[in-house]
Write a protein that holds these residues in place. Sequence first.
Motif, short mmCIF file in Angstrom:
data_model
loop_
_atom_site.label_atom_id
_atom_site.label_comp_id
_atom_site.label_asym_id
_atom_site.label_seq_id
_atom_site.Cartn_x
_atom_site.Cartn_y
_atom_site.Cartn_z
N GLU A 1 -3.87 -0.77 -7.65
CA GLU A 1 -4.31 0.55 -8.13
C GLU A 1 -3.12 1.43 -8.48
N THR B 1 0.86 -1.19 0.00
CA THR B 1 0.00 0.00 0.00
C THR B 1 0.89 1.23 0.00
N ARG C 1 -3.52 3.71 -1.39
CA ARG C 1 -4.05 2.79 -2.39
C ARG C 1 -3.29 1.48 -2.36
#
Length: 103
Positions: free
Chosen positions: A20, A12, A16
Amino acid sequence: MTHIVMWRLLETALGRPASENAVLLKAELESMRGKVPGLTGLEVGIDTRRRSNSFDVVLICAFESAEALEAYHDHPAHVAVKPLVQAVRGETVIVDYPAAAAP
């Protein structure tokens, strides 16, 4: 010259997940197309197999010369992508080599 960069992304980053950020990074890298003198080819891929030894995103660029590759590093279009890369990358590998002559 051929310039290949592969990134393994952080799980992450920027709020996000890596999946992504991979899509966002692909779009940002592709935005350099047509903006950098001497950049004659640009391809960006996102890994689909998700194996333990896979990297998440690959950039493959073709340059008309070693000098064009060197100039690319300081070009504003490339510099603009660097903050995103630095924020989402976990590991990076790079290979630069002269393009093979046509047989």
